[in-house]
Design a protein around this motif. Sequence first.
Motif, PDB file in Angstrom:
ATOM      1  N   PHE A 130      -4.268  -7.636  -3.497  1.00 48.65           N
ATOM      2  CA  PHE A 130      -2.753  -7.183  -4.522  1.00 48.65           C
ATOM      3  C   PHE A 130      -1.620  -7.946  -4.393  1.00 48.65           C
ATOM      4  N   LEU A 131      -1.032  -8.659  -3.561  1.00 47.44           N
ATOM      5  CA  LEU A 131       0.363  -9.024  -3.458  1.00 47.44           C
ATOM      6  C   LEU A 131       0.257 -10.712  -3.966  1.00 47.44           C
ATOM      7  N   GLU A 132       1.300 -10.531  -4.117  1.00 45.42           N
ATOM      8  CA  GLU A 132       1.504 -12.000  -5.051  1.00 45.42           C
ATOM      9  C   GLU A 132       3.956 -12.106  -5.185  1.00 45.42           C
ATOM     10  N   GLU A 133       4.211 -12.978  -5.653  1.00 41.23           N
ATOM     11  CA  GLU A 133       5.579 -13.031  -5.887  1.00 41.23           C
ATOM     12  C   GLU A 133       6.157 -11.654  -6.137  1.00 41.23           C
ATOM     13  N   GLY A 134       7.135 -11.253  -6.889  1.00 42.35           N
ATOM     14  CA  GLY A 134       7.870  -9.501  -7.014  1.00 42.35           C
ATOM     15  C   GLY A 134       7.103  -8.909  -6.956  1.00 42.35           C
ATOM     16  N   THR A 135       6.392  -8.479  -5.791  1.00 40.43           N
ATOM     17  CA  THR A 135       5.524  -7.609  -5.578  1.00 40.43           C
ATOM     18  C   THR A 135       5.993  -6.130  -4.321  1.00 40.43           C
ATOM     19  N   THR A 136       5.892  -5.012  -4.170  1.00 36.14           N
ATOM     20  CA  THR A 136       6.528  -4.532  -3.611  1.00 36.14           C
ATOM     21  C   THR A 136       4.888  -3.297  -2.724  1.00 36.14           C
ATOM     22  N   VAL A 137       5.418  -3.636  -1.460  1.00 31.80           N
ATOM     23  CA  VAL A 137       4.756  -2.408  -0.691  1.00 31.80           C
ATOM     24  C   VAL A 137       5.504  -1.654   0.297  1.00 31.80           C
ATOM     25  N   VAL A 138       4.944   0.240   0.062  1.00 29.06           N
ATOM     26  CA  VAL A 138       6.438   1.067   0.863  1.00 29.06           C
ATOM     27  C   VAL A 138       5.499   1.214   1.831  1.00 29.06           C
ATOM     28  N   ALA A 139       5.924   0.997   3.151  1.00 24.64           N
ATOM     29  CA  ALA A 139       5.826   0.878   3.955  1.00 24.64           C
ATOM     30  C   ALA A 139       6.289   2.829   5.480  1.00 24.64           C
ATOM     31  N   PRO A 140       6.414   2.599   6.299  1.00 27.75           N
ATOM     32  CA  PRO A 140       6.885   3.032   7.059  1.00 27.75           C
ATOM     33  C   PRO A 140       7.254   2.044   8.372  1.00 27.75           C
ATOM     34  N   MET A 141       8.999   3.405   8.795  1.00 23.52           N
ATOM     35  CA  MET A 141       9.102   1.687  10.340  1.00 23.52           C
ATOM     36  C   MET A 141       9.364   2.925  11.182  1.00 23.52           C
ATOM     37  N   LEU A 147       7.511   6.238  -3.549  1.00 21.83           N
ATOM     38  CA  LEU A 147       7.133   6.012  -3.692  1.00 21.83           C
ATOM     39  C   LEU A 147       6.783   5.958  -5.441  1.00 21.83           C
ATOM     40  N   LYS A 148       7.647   4.714  -6.178  1.00 19.63           N
ATOM     41  CA  LYS A 148       7.731   4.629  -7.631  1.00 19.63           C
ATOM     42  C   LYS A 148       6.872   3.934  -8.431  1.00 19.63           C
ATOM     43  N   PRO A 149       6.465   3.784  -9.671  1.00 13.40           N
ATOM     44  CA  PRO A 149       5.577   3.155 -10.661  1.00 13.40           C
ATOM     45  C   PRO A 149       6.014   1.574 -10.698  1.00 13.40           C
ATOM     46  N   GLY A 150       5.066   0.811  -9.954  1.00  8.46           N
ATOM     47  CA  GLY A 150       5.044  -1.001 -10.093  1.00  8.46           C
ATOM     48  C   GLY A 150       5.213  -1.103  -8.808  1.00  8.46           C
ATOM     49  N   GLN A 151       4.893   0.015  -7.855  1.00  8.79           N
ATOM     50  CA  GLN A 151       4.942  -0.686  -6.788  1.00  8.79           C
ATOM     51  C   GLN A 151       2.994  -1.142  -6.492  1.00  8.79           C
ATOM     52  N   ARG A 152       3.311  -2.226  -5.909  1.00  4.84           N
ATOM     53  CA  ARG A 152       1.324  -2.299  -5.262  1.00  4.84           C
ATOM     54  C   ARG A 152       0.827  -1.600  -4.607  1.00  4.84           C
ATOM     55  N   ASP A 199      -1.996  15.850   4.291  1.00 14.41           N
ATOM     56  CA  ASP A 199      -0.961  14.796   4.147  1.00 14.41           C
ATOM     57  C   ASP A 199      -1.402  13.638   3.341  1.00 14.41           C
ATOM     58  N   ILE A 200      -2.623  13.392   3.893  1.00 16.46           N
ATOM     59  CA  ILE A 200      -3.010  12.032   3.001  1.00 16.46           C
ATOM     60  C   ILE A 200      -3.294  12.041   1.949  1.00 16.46           C
ATOM     61  N   ARG A 201      -4.002  13.289   1.158  1.00 18.45           N
ATOM     62  CA  ARG A 201      -4.299  13.880   0.365  1.00 18.45           C
ATOM     63  C   ARG A 201      -3.026  13.604  -0.854  1.00 18.45           C
ATOM     64  N   ARG A 202      -1.804  14.643  -0.219  1.00 13.40           N
ATOM     65  CA  ARG A 202      -0.240  14.317  -0.686  1.00 13.40           C
ATOM     66  C   ARG A 202      -0.163  12.957  -1.524  1.00 13.40           C
ATOM     67  N   ILE A 203      -0.346  12.368  -0.580  1.00 18.19           N
ATOM     68  CA  ILE A 203       0.226  10.873  -1.078  1.00 18.19           C
ATOM     69  C   ILE A 203      -0.509  10.241  -1.830  1.00 18.19           C
ATOM     70  N   LEU A 204      -2.149  10.491  -1.187  1.00 19.57           N
ATOM     71  CA  LEU A 204      -2.960   9.623  -2.389  1.00 19.57           C
ATOM     72  C   LEU A 204      -2.606  10.432  -3.818  1.00 19.57           C
ATOM     73  N   ARG A 218      -1.213   7.699  -7.046  1.00 18.45           N
ATOM     74  CA  ARG A 218      -2.755   7.619  -7.963  1.00 18.45           C
ATOM     75  C   ARG A 218      -1.264   8.147  -9.355  1.00 18.45           C
ATOM     76  N   GLU A 219      -0.709   9.315  -9.241  1.00 16.45           N
ATOM     77  CA  GLU A 219       0.109   9.289 -11.040  1.00 16.45           C
ATOM     78  C   GLU A 219       0.764   7.882 -10.873  1.00 16.45           C
ATOM     79  N   LYS A 220       0.961   7.000 -10.259  1.00 15.20           N
ATOM     80  CA  LYS A 220       1.775   5.692 -10.163  1.00 15.20           C
ATOM     81  C   LYS A 220       1.173   4.709 -10.832  1.00 15.20           C
ATOM     82  N   GLU A 221      -0.276   4.053 -10.271  1.00 17.39           N
ATOM     83  CA  GLU A 221      -1.284   3.644  -9.952  1.00 17.39           C
ATOM     84  C   GLU A 221      -0.895   2.492  -8.805  1.00 17.39           C
TER      85      GLU A 221
END
Length: 368
Positions: free
Chosen positions: A104-115, A154-159, A178-183, A187-190
């Motif tokens: 799924f990932l390559e140059e220019g892609t984005t991942v959302v993650a907790p820190m 979560l924003k459109p265009g994130q992988r 909560d996992i359902r809410r995130i999913l 999904r709305e943002k692919e």
Amino acid sequence: MHYHIRHALENVTVYSYLKDEGTSLEKDIIDCSLGVNPCGVTPTLTKEAYADTFNLLHSYPAHPFTETRRHICQYFSDIADLDISQISMQSGSMSALCRINSIFLEEGTTVVAPMPCFSSYTSNARSCGAAIVSVPLKEEEKFAFDTDRYIAALKPGQRLAYIDNPNNPTGQALPLADIRRILDAAREKEIVVVIDEAYGDFLEKEESAVSLINDYDNLVIARTFSKGFGLGALRAGYIVLPKAMVPVLAKDPGEMTITTPADKLIPIVLQDPGFLKMSRETIANNKKALIDSLHVLHVSKTRPDVPIGLYYTDADTDLGAIFWKHGIRVEYGVDFEGIGKRHVRLRVPDDVKPLLTRIAAIESELQA
């Protein structure tokens, strides 16, 4: 000679708590570092069963591991109707995560993650060229996961959107609601949501996102036999994916991804879920005793039955070095993004009493 490596690797900073400690490990060390099951492995897995795999070592593993995948499907049959095509064997959950990233990932892609989260995952994502959108777990909130804050990131265009559940290093876990809410929001943002359940076997099976796999085409789960089931040395894990994603993973499935000993022993450990129940009870008792003993150190939000937790001090000091001085091996906070030298990740041992004595000495030193 100039080595022409991938551009994404040229300036990447690697975060990992794996390190070469050489001969520095002393005999009088209480090991509370790597996230193994402190209770070991099910007694139904015998030395004889392991020895029986010796005569097979000259042969390649039985790719594509159809019988082992069938056993995994059967194990989850009370919470999900899985086809073996939805299971992909991998060399531990880290291998599973790397496989997902490579697709799924390559140059220019984005991942959302907790820190903080599992630092090796975000390091690998960056090595694939991805940028990380960090969603902070805040110390003033005891590092509790904020689902609304995560969804807002979560924003459109994130992988990919990554969540380790239970979280590493805090040991907290999200409820399925909560996992359902995130999913749903992803999904709305692919966006594909990656649930890392490396510590998932320390939860009740019904809490696993595997129960949601046939409801969401944007869910992929990484799991392992290294932790709850106690097979860390065999390096065996797997990916659970929705049917719609099967042809996607087939573009880079991997070959001979687990060893023959792992292939033969996984069905044995799956047949003893009682071992996991016993492990959770032992861990919960030991972890409660540890947390109840604390007067100076703080602990993050955490599940009692998950062996790891995040412990920290208000003092501006190298807490990991203090633990080591007192003969306790932990993972240092500086090896995770979002925390630092005042923090450590500690995994409870099988016998907590010697640990409590040394923790008391550490707290006395911090108060001095």
